[in-house]
Every structure is written in structure tokens, then in C-alpha cells.
Design a protein around this motif. Structure first.
Motif, PDB file in Angstrom:
ATOM      1  N   TYR A  15       0.875  -1.186   0.000  1.00  0.00           N
ATOM      2  CA  TYR A  15       0.000   0.000   0.000  1.00  0.00           C
ATOM      3  C   TYR A  15       0.903   1.223   0.000  1.00  0.00           C
ATOM      4  O   TYR A  15       1.737   1.403   0.894  1.00  0.00           O
ATOM      5  CB  TYR A  15      -0.904   0.003   1.224  1.00  0.00           C
ATOM      6  N   ARG A  16       0.731   2.098  -1.019  1.00  0.00           N
ATOM      7  CA  ARG A  16       1.576   3.286  -1.171  1.00  0.00           C
ATOM      8  C   ARG A  16       0.727   4.546  -0.998  1.00  0.00           C
ATOM      9  O   ARG A  16      -0.398   4.623  -1.481  1.00  0.00           O
ATOM     10  CB  ARG A  16       2.248   3.295  -2.543  1.00  0.00           C
ATOM     11  N   TYR A  17       1.309   5.527  -0.303  1.00  0.00           N
ATOM     12  CA  TYR A  17       0.614   6.785  -0.084  1.00  0.00           C
ATOM     13  C   TYR A  17       1.657   7.865   0.202  1.00  0.00           C
ATOM     14  O   TYR A  17       2.851   7.572   0.329  1.00  0.00           O
ATOM     15  CB  TYR A  17      -0.389   6.681   1.070  1.00  0.00           C
ATOM     16  N   ARG A  18       1.206   9.108   0.308  1.00  0.00           N
ATOM     17  CA  ARG A  18       2.113  10.213   0.608  1.00  0.00           C
ATOM     18  C   ARG A  18       1.744  10.811   1.957  1.00  0.00           C
ATOM     19  O   ARG A  18       0.569  11.030   2.260  1.00  0.00           O
ATOM     20  CB  ARG A  18       2.061  11.286  -0.490  1.00  0.00           C
ATOM     21  N   GLU A  19       2.770  11.062   2.766  1.00  0.00           N
ATOM     22  CA  GLU A  19       2.577  11.625   4.095  1.00  0.00           C
ATOM     23  C   GLU A  19       3.598  12.741   4.275  1.00  0.00           C
ATOM     24  O   GLU A  19       4.807  12.518   4.137  1.00  0.00           O
ATOM     25  CB  GLU A  19       2.777  10.548   5.177  1.00  0.00           C
TER      26      GLU A  19
END
Length: 446
Positions: free
Chosen positions: A40-44
């Protein structure tokens, strides 16, 4: 989501480098040469973050989508999924250390891993706790143990007459509790253990039994010469007073470490008494032990039996085991068979005190030379760091004079105080000869 299906996933072939297949909404399948893993890839905070969800097909497509949606819901609520995972991992770690025994074993394993302890010492500490602490409080959470419970454990040991063991066990428990605090398993305020817990009296300092009277030593040497036990044990008994090295160091000697022609025994760091990290440090030098003529005779007699390679003092219990050493209690057992009380009269380790005392008193050798032969570190400030002299040539002379003195004692000759004077005369003559040689060299240069 919905860009992938099982047919596409199964037909995805590995390549030289890993690559990603997107399912949508941050869910990807990472294809590696040997595995397929959901990510699972996301930006933080403007940076990309990745969470591994699990391998395919153990984690099927539907379950992976469900997990990815759960992670997205946490992000929508303002929670970083990575922090949640870290907190869960910390809870799991603390759960694995939730009893005294689990924490103690983790502390011992860490000390061994960090090369602070040898495997033998780690086993010894473990055995002490298994015998004296684990049966009573080992299964308890550390913050539920009352001070009086630990005190009772320590006093059980002391009341059986093992005060020194009680002190060692308390020291181990102190370290376990501090380790628990350092790991967050125990609140600092709940750490009630310290070096005074239990009110144990300090153990009396007790040195190894050793003979320091020349007449008594002469009798012991004659008894050793008359020993009729195992020939390997007899050889060890004869060498122990001559070389006065530690019994453990002597029994671990290998023929590969002994140069009979060069009259030298090189003791590798791993066979010496020192910190575990020092033993493994490639810069730690070998301890050099010059061999007197009498020691060479003993070794040459033993060479056909246990040489030319492997342990010098090989155990004969199982002749097929060429690398098995004689027991660490062999020399003391032989002394007991000769009629010597190893608690009150003489021990294998006591030969060091015997030599240290009589070489100083009867032969007049400098303390520093004797200490280096004993492999003692310098007691001067920073002496161990900067003073690396081996005094090898002086020690060659010293051990030969000592071996000759032992022969004289065994033969019944009386050792007179004048022997010290004779040594000093010889020493002064040698110093004068050296000074004269230096003067001649200076004169020839001019």
C-alpha cells in the motif's frame, strides 16, 4: 481499485528487476524474481510511504483490497498507518518480555550478542537464575514481584552457605531490572532492586590456596614426580609450577601454538582470560610464554602421545575424539589424589601465587617482569594502552632460573638467601657488559 484480477496476477512473470502492478487507490502488487507481495503506497507530509500488506497468494486479492481500504480510512481520520504499526510492534515486543524469565533471557542473549560475554559465562549466569530465581518469580510480570519475594530468594542461597553465589545472583537480577527499564518493560519507579537489596554481607575475600614455603613446595614437587596416574595429567602437573600460567590456559594449549625449536609457547587471545570483545579483536596480541629446558623435555616426551597437532593435554576418555581437552578439574583432582586439600593447601591456580612469591623473594626478579609473565595488565594509569613491553628476553632467563630452582628444591637442596645476592651480582655484571657494549659502539662511531 479493480484494475487487477487473479488471472492477470497469476500470469505476471518475474523480470530481472522487481516491478509493480497497480490495482488502484494505492494498492500495488510488487513482482519480484522469487515472490509477489502486496504493497500500500501513499504520501505523508509530502513524502512517499509504503506499507507491506502480505504475500500473494497467501493474502488473496479481495483481502488485500480490504486491508488497503482500512489503511486509507485511517489516513482519512488523520492517523498515519506507519505509527499504528510501530505502536503495535512495540506492544508485541513488550508482550514477549512480560515476565522476569523472558526479560532475563533476553538480557543474557543481548550481552552475548554484543560480545560482552563468552558462551560459557552466559550459560553460567543462566544456570544461576534457573536454579535460584526462575522457579519462584520467573513466570511473574516484573512489576508484580514484591521486594520481599526477591529477598527470600537471595536468603535461601545464603542460608545454604553460598554467600558468594547469592551476591552474584543479586548482581544479575539488578542488571535484569535495569534492562527491563531500558526496554520500557518496567516503569523506572517500579525498579526496587539495587546492590544493597537483601542486606547480604560482603563475601570474604578468599585467595586460591597456594604453597609459598620452599620446604613445602619441595615436598609437593617430589610428590608430583612420584605421581603414578595418567601420563598426560602427570605432564600437566609438572608444567604447572614451571610455567605458572592459568590452568584453563594450560589445558587449552595446542601443539600448533608451541615452538619447540624456538622454546616459545604462543597463547592466542581466545584462550586467555580477558573480555570477550578483546578475544575477538584482531589487534589483541598473543601472550608469549618462554619455555625452560625442563618444560621442553616434558613436551617432547608428550609429543608422540598427543601430537603433533591438536590439544597438548588431550582427554583420553574417548580416544576417537582428537580435539577433546582434559577436564578443567583434572589438575585439582590430581592434587587431591596426592593428598593436598585444594581449599586450604594447594590448587592448580595456586602455582601462580607460588611462583609470584618465591621468584620475587628467592630470585629477586623485578615485579614488572613477573607480572608480564603472569599476563597481568599494567596497574598504572593508561598502562594497558601505552606500555606494551613483553620483557621476553628477561622472562626467558627468569623461567630458566625458576625451573632450575624447582629442580634444586625437589633434589632436597637448601635454598639460601645468598641466592638472591648471586642473582643480583649476575644482573649487575650483565648491565655493566651491556653498558660497555654501548660505549664501544659510541666510540666506534666517533
Amino acid at each position: 481499485m479493480g484494475q487487477l484480477n487473479d488471472l492477470l496476477i497469476k500470469s505476471a512473470k518475474p523480470r530481472d528487476k522487481e516491478y509493480l502492478l497497480a490495482d488502484g487507490e494505492g494498492l500495488y502488487l510488487r513482482i519480484r524474481p522469487t515472490s509477489k507481495v502486496w504493497v500500500y503506497r501513499y504520501r505523508e507530509a509530502g513524502k512517499e510511504a509504503k506499507l507491506s500488506l502480505g504475500p500473494y497468494p497467501a493474502l488473496p486479492l479481495a483481502a488485500a483490497r480490504k486491508m488497503a481500504r482500512a489503511e486509507a480510512e485511517m489516513r482519512a481520520a488523520g492517523v498515519d498507518p506507519r505509527l499504528v504499526r510501530r505502536e503495535e510492534a512495540e506492544r508485541n515486543r513488550l508482550a514477549r518480555l512480560n515476565t522476569f524469565e523472558l526479560t532475563a533471557r533476553a538480557w543474557i542473549a543481548q550481552a552475548h550478542k554484543d560480545r560482552q560475554w563468552s558462551a560459557g559465562y552466559a550459560e553460567k549466569v543462566t544456570r544461576h537464575l534457573e536454579l535460584h530465581i526462575f522457579p519462584w518469580i520467573g513466570s511473574r510480570a516484573m512489576d508484580t514481584v514484591a521486594p520481599t519475594e526477591l529477598v527470600r530468594c537471595l536468603h535461601r542461597i545464603k542460608d545454604r552457605g553460598h554467600l558468594e553465589t547469592a551476591q552474584r545472583v543479586r548482581e544479575a537480577v539488578v542488571h535484569v531490572y535495569q534492562y527491563a527499564v531500558d526496554l520500557g518493560v518496567l516503569e523506572p519507579a517500579r525498579n526496587f532492586v539495587n546492590s544493597r537489596t537483601g542486606g547480604l554481607p560482603a563475601p570474604r575475600s578468599r585467595h586460591y590456596a597456594a604453597i609459598t614455603d620452599p620446604d613445602e613446595l619441595a615436598r609437593l614437587l617430589r610428590d608430583i614426580a612420584a605421581y603414578r596416574g595418567n601420563v598426560i595429567t602427570r605432564a600437566a602437573l609438572r608444567l604447572a609450577p614451571m610455567l605458572f600460567q592459568r590452568p584453563g590456559q594450560l589445558r587449552l594449549a595446542h601443539w600448533e601454538d608451541i615452538d619447540l625449536e624456538g622454546k616459545l609457547w604462543r597463547c592466542p587471545p581466545e584462550k586467555m582470560k580477558m573480555r570477550e570483545w578483546q578475544k575477538r579483536d584482531s589487534r589483541t596480541p598473543a601472550h608469549l610464554v618462554p619455555l625452560p629446558t625442563q618444560a621442553l623435555e616434558v613436551l617432547r616426551d608428550l609429543l608422540p602421545l598427543t601430537g603433533p597437532t591438536g590439544p597438548v593435554f588431550r582427554s583420553m576418555a574417548k580416544r576417537t575424539e582428537a580435539t577433546r581437552y582434559m577436564s578443567d578439574n583434572t589438575i585439582n583432582a590430581a592434587l587431591r589424589n596426592l593428598g593436598y586439600d585444594t581449599k586450604e593447601q594447594m590448587t592448580g591456580h595456586g602455582f601462580r601465587a607460588t611462583a609470584r612469591t618465591l621468584i620475587r623473594e628467592l630470585l629477586g626478579w623485578d615485579r614488572e617482569v613477573i607480572e608480564r609473565h603472569l599476563a597481568h595488565v599494567s596497574d598504572e594509569e593508561l598502562g594497558g594502552s601505552y606500555d606494551r613491553a613483553t620483557h621476553l628476553e628477561q622472562r626467558r632467563q627468569m623461567v630458566q632460573m625458576w625451573a632450575d630452582l624447582l629442580d634444586d628444591l625437589a633434589a632436597g637442596k637448601t635454598v639460601q638467601p645468598a641466592q638472591t645476592h648471586r642473582f643480583q651480582v649476575r644482573r649487575q655484571a650483565r648491565l655493566k657488559a651491556d653498558a660497555a657494549g654501548v660505549a664501544r659502539a659510541e666510540k666506534s662511531r666517533h
